[in-house]
Design an enzyme around this catalytic site. Structure first.
Site, short mmCIF file in Angstrom:
data_model
loop_
_atom_site.label_atom_id
_atom_site.label_comp_id
_atom_site.label_asym_id
_atom_site.label_seq_id
_atom_site.Cartn_x
_atom_site.Cartn_y
_atom_site.Cartn_z
CG ASN A 45 -2.09 -0.85 1.11
OD1 ASN A 45 -2.49 -1.19 0.01
ND2 ASN A 45 -2.67 -1.24 2.23
CG ASP A 74 7.15 -3.90 -13.89
OD1 ASP A 74 6.70 -4.09 -15.04
OD2 ASP A 74 6.46 -4.01 -12.87
N1 LIG Z 1 6.54 7.82 -4.97
C1 LIG Z 1 5.26 7.77 -5.26
N2 LIG Z 1 4.51 8.88 -5.34
C2 LIG Z 1 3.19 8.80 -5.64
N3 LIG Z 1 2.55 7.65 -5.90
C3 LIG Z 1 3.24 6.52 -5.85
C4 LIG Z 1 4.63 6.51 -5.52
N4 LIG Z 1 5.07 5.24 -5.55
C5 LIG Z 1 3.98 4.49 -5.87
N5 LIG Z 1 2.89 5.24 -6.05
C6 LIG Z 1 1.53 4.78 -6.40
O1 LIG Z 1 1.31 3.52 -5.81
C7 LIG Z 1 1.12 2.50 -6.80
C8 LIG Z 1 1.76 1.20 -6.31
O2 LIG Z 1 3.14 1.43 -6.09
P1 LIG Z 1 4.24 0.40 -6.60
O3 LIG Z 1 4.05 0.18 -8.08
O4 LIG Z 1 5.56 0.88 -6.16
O5 LIG Z 1 3.78 -0.90 -5.79
P2 LIG Z 1 4.04 -2.44 -6.11
O6 LIG Z 1 3.54 -3.24 -4.96
O7 LIG Z 1 5.46 -2.64 -6.46
O8 LIG Z 1 3.11 -2.65 -7.38
P3 LIG Z 1 2.99 -3.97 -8.30
O9 LIG Z 1 2.35 -5.02 -7.47
O10 LIG Z 1 2.10 -3.47 -9.42
O11 LIG Z 1 4.37 -4.30 -8.75
C9 LIG Z 1 1.73 3.08 -8.07
O12 LIG Z 1 1.14 2.53 -9.23
C10 LIG Z 1 1.44 4.58 -7.91
O13 LIG Z 1 0.12 4.87 -8.30
#
Ligand SMILES: Nc1ncnc2c1ncn2[C@@H]1O[C@H](COP(=O)(O)OP(=O)(O)OP(=O)(O)O)[C@@H](O)[C@H]1O
Length: 369
Positions: A32, A145
């Protein structure tokens, strides 16, 4: 709350962190992301990515969590940099909490809302994306990615940052990529689709070019229904790989119809800026070794317009941000409030224990699967 800061050389130091209110601003499969105000040691709007461990990383302390390890090696204005981190315990699971640079919009969501970028903005954002990749390549890191969901933006200021380093790898790793299952399909380069398992910076070049196309044309370049369809779409444009391509990639011949190259201009139907075609032709090559590197892409004439002085005005009336310095790769971290404890493993372990024992409130990520 006790956590870590990161020094310029990548070493961690213990630091006390304070936050104001926050709200959920995104989520992933195992995370999250909250955005809110950091109060100390710096005052800044930040994103806090709370990641709960999957099976492989369950027992790792946050200092050794791969995304933290990778992000501690990079620092660039076009990257959602890791500023601080801490860990919490919930239901006997470690929650890794990454304090990151924040920008308010996600490219994929803007696209879904029907937002279109004009040519000047599309060039401005593409330039920053390639600055980010160029910095990663200089650190021997591949993002693995790059896609609109991992590109965050500030449309008012015209800024872009590459986010989500959860799949990033160091080039010298002995691991294999997992070939056809790495990188989201629409952005997956031919060598991975054909089964090549080597990490190279050229993977990011392909994905970033597909993202750049979306900035200009407002649609996905290669929208394959499955791996085979993805290969068909690519070979339909670039032609069936030559013997030289196959040898260079070290893969088997793909079992798809042999097609003549149709050319990117025909395929994209809508006329793009001619410089844009020149750029895409230099980066969308089947053989990863023939793709232009990010540093060379940044020198291409497609970006001349954003380098002009005095700087041009964007459609919202604001001056183009000064991104020319982004081509430099040695941006310095600001280390705030280094505590007088010795750096190194001992310091790191001590802060890790302290940070774990300060585990606090429970939020929905601890109960989500
Ligand atoms: N630094 C940030 N500033 C603003 N929003 C962010 C930031 N980092 C992530 N988000 C938001 O949160 C979402 C999820 O973050 P992230 O992609 O890093 O998570 P994840 O668990 O690695 O995702 P996935 O399961 O898709 O690989 C992003 O798609 C973006 O909308």
């Amino acid at each position: 709350m006790n956590g870590y800061g990161i020094k310029d050389g990548g070493e961690f130091f213990p630091v006390s962190l304070q936050f104001g209110g926050h709200k959920l601003c995104g989520s992933g499969r195992f995370s999250n992301v909250y955005c809110g105000q950091m109060i100390g040691p710096i005052q800044k709007e930040v994103a806090v990515k709370n990641v709960w461990s999957d099976t492989e990383t369950r027992h790792l302390p946050t200092t050794q969590y791969p995304e933290v390890q990778i992000l501690s090696k990079v620092f660039h204005p076009s990257i959602s940099n890791l500023l601080y981190f801490y860990s919490r315990n919930a239901n006997n699971k470690t929650i890794h909490c990454l304090v990151l640079d924040y920008l308010p919009s996600e490219m994929a969501k803007l696209r879904d809302q029907g937002v279109k970028f004009d040519v000047l903005d599309a060039k401005l954002y593409t330039f920053q994306l390639f600055c980010a990749i160029s910095h990663l390549a200089s650190k021997n890191i591949v993002h693995m990615d790059i896609k609109p969901q991992n590109v965050i933006m500030d449309r008012m200021k015209g800024l872009l940052k590459l986010a989500d380093f959860g799949n990033a790898r160091r080039l010298e790793t002995s691991e294999k990529t997992g070939g056809a299952y790495q990188v989201t399909r629409f952005y997956r380069p031919p060598e991975l689709l054909f089964g090549c398992e080597k990490f190279t910076s050229a993977i990011d070049i392909w994905s970033a070019t597909c993202v750049a196309f979306e900035l200009f044309a407002n649609r996905v370049l290669f929208r394959g229904k499955d791996t085979k369809d993805q290969i068909m779409l690519i070979t339909g444009v670039l032609g069936y790989p030559t013997d030289e391509d196959i040898k260079s990639m070290g893969v088997k011949r793909p079992r798809v119809a042999r097609k003549e190259a149709r050319g990117i201009e025909t395929f994209t139907s809508k006329m793009l800026d001619p410089d844009m075609y020149e750029f895409m032709k230099s980066t969308l090559k089947i053989d990863p070794k023939k793709r232009k590197t990010a540093i060379d892409v940044l020198k291409m004439s497609v970006f001349d317009v954003i380098k002009v002085v005095p700087r041009k005005k964007r459609s919202n009336g604001a001056e183009l941000p000064n991104v020319i310095g982004y081509t430099e790769m040695n941006h310095k971290r600001e280390c705030v409030e280094v505590e007088p404890a010795p750096a190194g493993i001992e310091t790191t372990e001590k802060a890790e224990k302290e940070s774990k024992s300060s585990s606090s409130h429970s939020t929905e990520e601890e109960t989500r699967k």
